[in-house]
Scaffold this active site. Structure first.
Site, PDB file in Angstrom:
ATOM      1  N   VAL A  56       0.873  -1.180   0.000  1.00 43.71           N
ATOM      2  CA  VAL A  56       0.000   0.000   0.000  1.00 43.71           C
ATOM      3  C   VAL A  56       0.907   1.226   0.000  1.00 43.71           C
ATOM      4  O   VAL A  56       1.539   1.537   1.016  1.00 43.71           O
ATOM      5  CB  VAL A  56      -0.933   0.010   1.227  1.00 43.71           C
ATOM      6  CG1 VAL A  56      -1.834   1.244   1.210  1.00 43.71           C
ATOM      7  CG2 VAL A  56      -1.787  -1.260   1.270  1.00 43.71           C
ATOM      8  N   GLU A  57       0.994   1.871  -1.171  1.00 44.55           N
ATOM      9  CA  GLU A  57       1.914   3.006  -1.303  1.00 44.55           C
ATOM     10  C   GLU A  57       1.258   4.307  -0.841  1.00 44.55           C
ATOM     11  O   GLU A  57       0.076   4.347  -0.483  1.00 44.55           O
ATOM     12  CB  GLU A  57       2.396   3.091  -2.751  1.00 44.55           C
ATOM     13  CG  GLU A  57       3.187   1.838  -3.119  1.00 44.55           C
ATOM     14  CD  GLU A  57       3.838   1.906  -4.483  1.00 44.55           C
ATOM     15  OE1 GLU A  57       3.441   2.754  -5.315  1.00 44.55           O
ATOM     16  OE2 GLU A  57       4.758   1.090  -4.705  1.00 44.55           O
ATOM     17  N   CYS A  66       4.889  -2.200   2.913  1.00 45.99           N
ATOM     18  CA  CYS A  66       5.173  -3.391   2.103  1.00 45.99           C
ATOM     19  C   CYS A  66       4.086  -4.446   2.333  1.00 45.99           C
ATOM     20  O   CYS A  66       3.384  -4.426   3.351  1.00 45.99           O
ATOM     21  CB  CYS A  66       6.528  -3.970   2.469  1.00 45.99           C
ATOM     22  SG  CYS A  66       7.943  -3.080   1.800  1.00 45.99           S
ATOM     23  N   GLU A  68       4.404  -7.392   3.232  1.00 52.81           N
ATOM     24  CA  GLU A  68       4.667  -8.178   4.443  1.00 52.81           C
ATOM     25  C   GLU A  68       4.098  -7.492   5.683  1.00 52.81           C
ATOM     26  O   GLU A  68       3.716  -8.162   6.653  1.00 52.81           O
ATOM     27  CB  GLU A  68       6.170  -8.401   4.616  1.00 52.81           C
ATOM     28  CG  GLU A  68       6.804  -9.259   3.526  1.00 52.81           C
ATOM     29  CD  GLU A  68       7.240  -8.474   2.288  1.00 52.81           C
ATOM     30  OE1 GLU A  68       6.700  -7.371   2.049  1.00 52.81           O
ATOM     31  OE2 GLU A  68       8.108  -8.968   1.574  1.00 52.81           O
ATOM     32  N   CYS A  99      12.203  -7.507   1.188  1.00 52.78           N
ATOM     33  CA  CYS A  99      13.256  -6.535   1.482  1.00 52.78           C
ATOM     34  C   CYS A  99      13.821  -6.789   2.885  1.00 52.78           C
ATOM     35  O   CYS A  99      13.248  -7.540   3.685  1.00 52.78           O
ATOM     36  CB  CYS A  99      12.729  -5.104   1.353  1.00 52.78           C
ATOM     37  SG  CYS A  99      11.658  -4.564   2.696  1.00 52.78           S
ATOM     38  N   CYS A 102      11.553  -6.068   5.839  1.00 51.74           N
ATOM     39  CA  CYS A 102      10.460  -7.038   5.976  1.00 51.74           C
ATOM     40  C   CYS A 102      10.957  -8.383   6.485  1.00 51.74           C
ATOM     41  O   CYS A 102      10.216  -9.112   7.138  1.00 51.74           O
ATOM     42  CB  CYS A 102       9.708  -7.178   4.665  1.00 51.74           C
ATOM     43  SG  CYS A 102       8.678  -5.728   4.358  1.00 51.74           S
TER      44      CYS A 102
HETATM   45  N1  THU Z   1       7.679  -4.049  -1.678  1.00 52.30           N
HETATM   46  C1  THU Z   1       6.993  -4.916  -0.884  1.00 52.30           C
HETATM   47  O1  THU Z   1       5.758  -4.827  -0.749  1.00 52.30           O
HETATM   48  N2  THU Z   1       7.688  -5.878  -0.221  1.00 52.30           N
HETATM   49  C2  THU Z   1       9.033  -6.066  -0.322  1.00 52.30           C
HETATM   50  O2  THU Z   1       9.597  -6.876   0.421  1.00 52.30           O
HETATM   51  C3  THU Z   1       9.784  -5.322  -1.333  1.00 52.30           C
HETATM   52  C4  THU Z   1       9.120  -4.099  -1.851  1.00 52.30           C
HETATM   53  C5  THU Z   1       6.937  -2.972  -2.336  1.00 52.30           C
HETATM   54  C6  THU Z   1       7.164  -1.622  -1.735  1.00 52.30           C
HETATM   55  C7  THU Z   1       6.823  -0.708  -2.898  1.00 52.30           C
HETATM   56  O3  THU Z   1       5.428  -0.461  -2.886  1.00 52.30           O
HETATM   57  C8  THU Z   1       7.156  -1.537  -4.127  1.00 52.30           C
HETATM   58  O4  THU Z   1       7.318  -2.872  -3.691  1.00 52.30           O
HETATM   59  C9  THU Z   1       8.425  -1.096  -4.835  1.00 52.30           C
HETATM   60  O5  THU Z   1       9.505  -1.057  -3.978  1.00 52.30           O
END
Ligand code: THU
Length: 153
Positions: A56-57, A66, A68, A99, A102
């Site tokens: 959810v940005e 993220c 997770e 990442c 996470c």
């Molecule tokens: N993102 C995740 O949801 N989880 C991760 O472990 C890596 C990155 C998302 C964050 C952002 O919305 C998009 O991927 C690009 O980085």
């Protein structure tokens, strides 16, 4: 005596396929207008539940959640427990690497030997985050509060 660990379903191909399908469904609900990189995550809990989340940005890029984070919120909201197996997918439905932040978020709720489906194959939580910081590191310091003791009064 029956323990929770004995009730953990085996992580077989069928479980991985269910996790991947749930992660794809979560990914399709992602809110990612800024990166256009949609992510979905799903996990098996030690009581047999399945939990999931999507990214959810936010216009304030740094406060993006993220997938997770959503998954762990789902875990706690629906009764807690330990994560046994985890899968994460990108917008193509391919395995996506969690990442670093996470990995730590997942670690807090990991069952011993938690499995993660990674782009290169299955790995354990200790393999993806060697030397991870845990509640045990807090407990080693006299007077430090831990999840077990609760905050200092
Ligand atoms: N993102 C995740 O949801 N989880 C991760 O472990 C890596 C990155 C998302 C964050 C952002 O919305 C998009 O991927 C690009 O980085």
């Amino acid at each position: 005596m029956t323990t929770a660990a004995q009730d953990v379903p085996p992580v077989d191909d069928e479980v991985w396929e269910r996790l991947r399908a749930l992660a794809v469904d979560a990914m399709e609900h992602a809110y990612a207008p800024y990166s256009r990189f949609r992510v979905g995550a799903a996990a098996l809990v030690d009581d047999g539940r399945l939990v999931s989340g999507c990214n959810v940005e936010n216009a304030g890029y740094g406060v993006t959640l993220c997938a997770e984070c959503g998954l762990v919120s789902d875990l706690v909201r629906t009764g807690g427990g330990r994560l046994v197996a985890f899968a994460c997918v990108d917008g193509r439905g391919e395995a996506c690497s969690p990442c670093g932040r996470c990995r730590q978020v997942l670690s807090e709720h990991a069952a011993p030997g938690m499995l993660l489906s990674m782009p290169g194959g299955t790995m354990t939580i200790d393999e993806v985050l060697p030397g991870r910081f845990t509640d045990g590191d807090l407990a080693a310091v006299p007077g430090a509060a831990t999840a077990a003791t609760g905050p200092a009064s």
